[in-house]
Write a protein that holds these residues in place. Structure first.
Motif, PDB file in Angstrom:
ATOM      1  N   ALA A 168      -3.857 -10.222  -3.355  1.00  0.00           N
ATOM      2  CA  ALA A 168      -4.889  -9.213  -3.491  1.00  0.00           C
ATOM      3  C   ALA A 168      -4.329  -7.937  -4.099  1.00  0.00           C
ATOM      4  O   ALA A 168      -4.944  -7.319  -4.986  1.00  0.00           O
ATOM      5  N   LEU A 169      -3.165  -7.530  -3.645  1.00  0.00           N
ATOM      6  CA  LEU A 169      -2.535  -6.330  -4.190  1.00  0.00           C
ATOM      7  C   LEU A 169      -2.244  -6.518  -5.675  1.00  0.00           C
ATOM      8  O   LEU A 169      -2.477  -5.618  -6.491  1.00  0.00           O
ATOM      9  N   PRO A 228     -10.452   4.078  -4.404  1.00  0.00           N
ATOM     10  CA  PRO A 228      -9.894   4.691  -3.192  1.00  0.00           C
ATOM     11  C   PRO A 228      -8.508   4.161  -2.828  1.00  0.00           C
ATOM     12  O   PRO A 228      -7.637   4.931  -2.421  1.00  0.00           O
ATOM     13  N   LEU A 229      -8.294   2.856  -2.987  1.00  0.00           N
ATOM     14  CA  LEU A 229      -6.970   2.310  -2.699  1.00  0.00           C
ATOM     15  C   LEU A 229      -5.923   2.917  -3.616  1.00  0.00           C
ATOM     16  O   LEU A 229      -4.826   3.286  -3.173  1.00  0.00           O
ATOM     17  N   LEU A 230      -6.242   3.034  -4.913  1.00  0.00           N
ATOM     18  CA  LEU A 230      -5.278   3.584  -5.853  1.00  0.00           C
ATOM     19  C   LEU A 230      -4.947   5.036  -5.535  1.00  0.00           C
ATOM     20  O   LEU A 230      -3.804   5.463  -5.721  1.00  0.00           O
ATOM     21  N   LEU A 279      -7.367  -2.893   2.001  1.00  0.00           N
ATOM     22  CA  LEU A 279      -7.659  -1.763   2.872  1.00  0.00           C
ATOM     23  C   LEU A 279      -8.055  -2.225   4.274  1.00  0.00           C
ATOM     24  O   LEU A 279      -7.578  -1.684   5.279  1.00  0.00           O
ATOM     25  N   SER A 280      -8.927  -3.221   4.337  1.00  0.00           N
ATOM     26  CA  SER A 280      -9.369  -3.690   5.651  1.00  0.00           C
ATOM     27  C   SER A 280      -8.224  -4.309   6.439  1.00  0.00           C
ATOM     28  O   SER A 280      -8.144  -4.155   7.661  1.00  0.00           O
ATOM     29  N   PHE A 325     -12.031   3.240  10.806  1.00  0.00           N
ATOM     30  CA  PHE A 325     -11.157   2.213  11.343  1.00  0.00           C
ATOM     31  C   PHE A 325     -11.898   0.887  11.505  1.00  0.00           C
ATOM     32  O   PHE A 325     -13.081   0.848  11.870  1.00  0.00           O
ATOM     33  N   GLY A 326     -11.149  -0.183  11.260  1.00  0.00           N
ATOM     34  CA  GLY A 326     -11.669  -1.525  11.491  1.00  0.00           C
ATOM     35  C   GLY A 326     -10.756  -2.268  12.436  1.00  0.00           C
ATOM     36  O   GLY A 326     -10.550  -1.839  13.577  1.00  0.00           O
ATOM     37  N   SER A 327     -10.165  -3.377  11.948  1.00  0.00           N
ATOM     38  CA  SER A 327      -9.266  -4.182  12.768  1.00  0.00           C
ATOM     39  C   SER A 327      -8.090  -4.619  11.918  1.00  0.00           C
ATOM     40  O   SER A 327      -8.211  -5.524  11.090  1.00  0.00           O
TER      41      SER A 327
END
Length: 772
Positions: free
Chosen positions: A325-326, A374-376, A670-671, A687-689
């Motif tokens: 994914a990355l 957002p990740l970048l 991200l998740s 926040f998630g898990s």
């Protein structure tokens, strides 16, 4: 009418070649895994396995098909035959283009057509085996005995072919192109091929596909001089003997070697969208014939990028999915600048960029504003800054205003809204330096002048401004347009505030609540509304629209269920339309538990369903995180963990839908780290898990974010408590400003829901405000 994207519909010898190369750091670290470049190459992921550099201009990859939706990237693992190797590809898109300069290494009689997938023997297609891919490198053995290897620099593709003993030839098919149907008319013109005095093969063509009218130029050098060169013009008519070139529309050239098998044949191909000179200049990136040197350089480049996020824990497959994914997050947007700094603008003019700046292509804004960008900003802030400054330049240059889906110097206008403004607003809010004021005149024109020239992506702006919504009997996809224009207003309001246009900001912020006008509280759904103010009846949220013809769909790649939760920037206002926390929680429950039925006219994008939630497409990918806003964060935690483990697999069909230029992958990254940007402009992560026990993330300026999940495991998806740099953290969210300071974010996990994050004061802010 501009359609949305869905309407356009190791062998022993090879192993020895790769065995002497040094292994990459991701293979050496116990906290990292090797990316699987075949994830997404099956199913409907639409990715490709070939060689590229991070955000590079060249994507040198095998093509297995050019016809139909699942050929959008040129490759699908189920095809089982390879046409050849072309130099440009799109990653994970729902529309096909590119596939420039196909190279076909062959033996036996010269064949000028590929033949159909169903019958590879009818043309130059080849079955294959021993396929291998890793970042920056690809190899395969063709049925004709040719061992093929590919690697790249940013602007140059490098091939190495080992032929069996005897003669062979290399066909360059400049007529190779994406198609909707096998028999569609010519979409190429102004093509040329020529052999120069120094033996360099050069060529150009103009292509009318998705980016209608784009140009590509190439310069190709071979390590060995061919015995003869045969040019072919339109209709595969052979050029006169001894010809040094050919012009027309559909062109090809065969480079014939009487002794092809005596030594490897190497090829290097530079490309440019400006001119042949730019393509020649690109060859300087690959001096000499150092294929292995280039491969090592590409491997180091990818290793540096992928080492920015390391994880441990989880399963081996989950770690491979994370690395894959990355990798897919770093393929694009793709470089669109020549070595001398020239780039083609959206005004179809050549621009000289300031030193150090880069133009890019393939901004899938409708998809990637949600999670990729957002990740970048978090893991590649310098690259994010380059993209932002480029988008500002493209906004100022484009006759259509803020970019929608720019590709190769053309505004495709694909999808709806102008979500590049969200990318800009988020970057500004996160402190990425750029001249945002330079983009404001074009943004303001789009915001307030409904008569200004735009694309079909911005249809209905006059209704939107005058009525507060877009009528379903006037404009197609009216409900989604109203909602997404509202989000763009929210983003534009932020930019206006930042540059001091306070009155504009106030007006836009107020108008960003227009989404409420297409949600009917009496039935609790986003619902088509007509120009006279009446609602569509009888209403069925499963349906895509009130008319049978697909261009009168009322939602964009969604139905009423998914569109109901499309809002990202005013969650507490949305909750109010459902009567408060309990009503909203119940509606979310219904989304995830409703029967996963769809009408017959649903596009294939609506996939990866959990109830009526769709993970395989973008409109409601933030929906699992909305429980955090109504006091039920444990349901976010359970659903996010379920999606991470059920919707992604370390296999070719391991994506629930198109990767869409990295958006599906970015959601996973991200998740899996433990948080997600429901509203990117707010700079807040909910926040998630977290999926992994530990993560080590480089966040720029030499700082590191360390994430730990103690007590984590498949049966422990629930957050019990959080600590930030050793101190208790009661909020169910954290800001970007906190994370980029570096430090340790620690989750305590457990098998049962807890009260963490349920208090009203600990819920995420929305619309710039704390929960009421």
């Amino acid at each position: 009418m501009t359609p949305t994207r869905r309407q356009m519909l190791a062998g022993t010898g090879l192993a020895a070649l790769g065995g002497a190369l040094p292994s990459c750091s991701w293979a050496e670290s116990p906290a990292a895994a090797a990316p699987n470049l075949f994830v997404g190459t099956g199913g409907h992921g639409h990715t490709f396995p070939g060689a590229s550099m991070p955000f590079g201009m060249v994507q040198l990859s095998p093509d297995t098909n050019t016809v139909g939706w699942d050929a959008s990237s040129g490759y699908h693992q189920s095809d089982r035959s390879i046409m050849g190797f072309s130099h440009t590809h799109l990653s994970g898109t729902g529309v096909g283009d590119m596939l420039d300069v196909l190279v076909v290494p062959a033996t036996g009689p010269l064949k000028l057509v590929p033949g159909p997938v169903e019958n590879p023997d009818a043309g130059y297609r080849q079955r294959y085996s021993d396929e291998h891919a890793e970042p920056g490198y690809y190899r395969v053995r063709l049925e004709n005995g040719v061992a093929a290897e590919l690697t790249v620099t940013e602007r140059t593709g490098l091939h190495r072919y080992l032929f069996p003993k005897g003669p062979g030839h290399i066909l360059i098919d400049l007529a190779h192109i994406q198609q909707d149907k096998p028999d569609e008319p010519t979409r190429i013109d102004e093509a040329s091929l020529a052999i120069d005095a120094d033996g360099t093969l050069t060529g150009s063509r103009r292509v009318f596909r998705w980016a209608a009218g784009r140009r590509i130029h190439f310069a190709m050098m071979l390590s060995r001089k061919p015995t003869s060169i045969l040019f072919f013009g339109d209709n595969d008519a052979p050029a006169p003997a001894g010809a040094k070139g050919v012009t027309g529309n559909h062109l090809k050239v065969a480079l014939v070697f009487d002794d092809a098998g005596t030594a490897p044949i190497q090829i290097k191909t530079g490309i440019s969208a400006i001119d042949v000179k730019g393509a020649r200049d690109a060859l300087a990136e690959a001096p000499g014939w150092g294929f292995d040197r280039a491969r090592r350089h590409a491997a180091r480049g990818w290793s540096k990028m992928l080492d920015g996020v390391k994880v441990s824990g989880g399963t081996a497959d989950q770690r491979a999915i994370m690395a894959s994914a990355l990798y897919h997050c770093f393929i694009g947007p793709t470089l669109f600048t020549d070595r001398d700094g020239r780039a083609m603008g959206l005004d179809q003019q050549v621009h000289q960029l300031p030193e150090g700046e880069r133009a890019n292509s393939a901004y899938s804004c409708w998809d990637t504003y949600r999670a990729l960008h957002p990740l970048l900003t978090l893991v590649q802030p310098e690259q994010a800054g380059l993209f932002v400054r480029d988008l500002i330049r493209q906004t100022a240059e484009s006759p259509s205003g803020p970019p929608v889906w720019p590709l190769q110097g053309f505004e495709t206008g694909c999808m709806i809204g102008t979500h590049s403004v969200s990318i800009l607003a988020e970057a500004q809010a996160k402190g990425i330096r750029a001249d945002y004021a330079a983009a404001w005149p074009a943004i303001r024109l789009r915001a307030f002048d409904p008569t200004s020239k735009g694309s079909d992506a911005t249809l209905g702006r006059d209704y939107y401004q005058n009525l507060g919504y877009i009528p379903a009997d006037k404009v197609w996809e009216s409900v989604s347009r109203t909602q997404e224009y509202s989000h763009d207003d929210w983003a534009m309001a932020h930019i206006a505030d930042a540059i001091g246009a306070k009155d504009d900001a106030t007006a836009l912020r107020k108008r960003s609540l227009n989404y409420r006008n297409v949600i009917d509280p009496s039935i609790g759904f986003a619902r088509p509304k007509f120009a006279d103010g009446s609602w569509w009846t009888p209403y069925d949220p499963i349906q895509l629209g009130h008319m049978p013809k697909p261009w009168w769909r009322d939602y964009t790649e969604a139905n009423g269920w998914q569109a109901t939760f499309l809002t990202q920037h005013d969650i507490y206002g949305l909750i109010g339309l459902f009567g408060g926390d309990q009503g909203f929680e119940a509606k979310l429950d219904a989304l995830f538990t409703a029967p996963s039925t769809l009408p017959a006219n649903a596009p294939p994008d609506i996939a990866g369903m959990v109830g009526q939630y769709v993970h395989g497409n973008e409109p409601d990918q933030h929906a699992p995180y909305l429980y955090a806003y109504c006091g039920a964060p444990h349901k976010t935690q359970a659903m996010v963990r379920r999606l991470l483990t059920e919707q992604y697999h370390a296999a070719p069909d391991g994506m629930a839908g198109n990767d869409d230029c990295g958006q599906m992958s970015a959601w996973f990254v991200l998740s899996a780290l433990g948080f997600y940007p429901v509203d990117p402009v707010s700079t807040v992560y909910v926040f998630g898990s977290p999926l992994f026990d530990e993560a080590d993330v480089k966040v720029g300026d030499g700082k590191r974010l360390r994430i730990r999940a103690t007590g984590n495991g498949p049966a422990s998806p629930y957050v019990q408590s959080v600590r930030w740099n050793g101190r208790p953290w009661t909020k169910n969210w954290i800001t970007h400003a906190e994370l980029i300071k570096g430090g340790t974010l620690e989750f305590a996990m457990g098998p049962q829901p807890s009260q963490f994050g349920t208090a009203r004061q600990d819920r995420p802010p929305s619309f710039g405000q704390a929960p009421a």
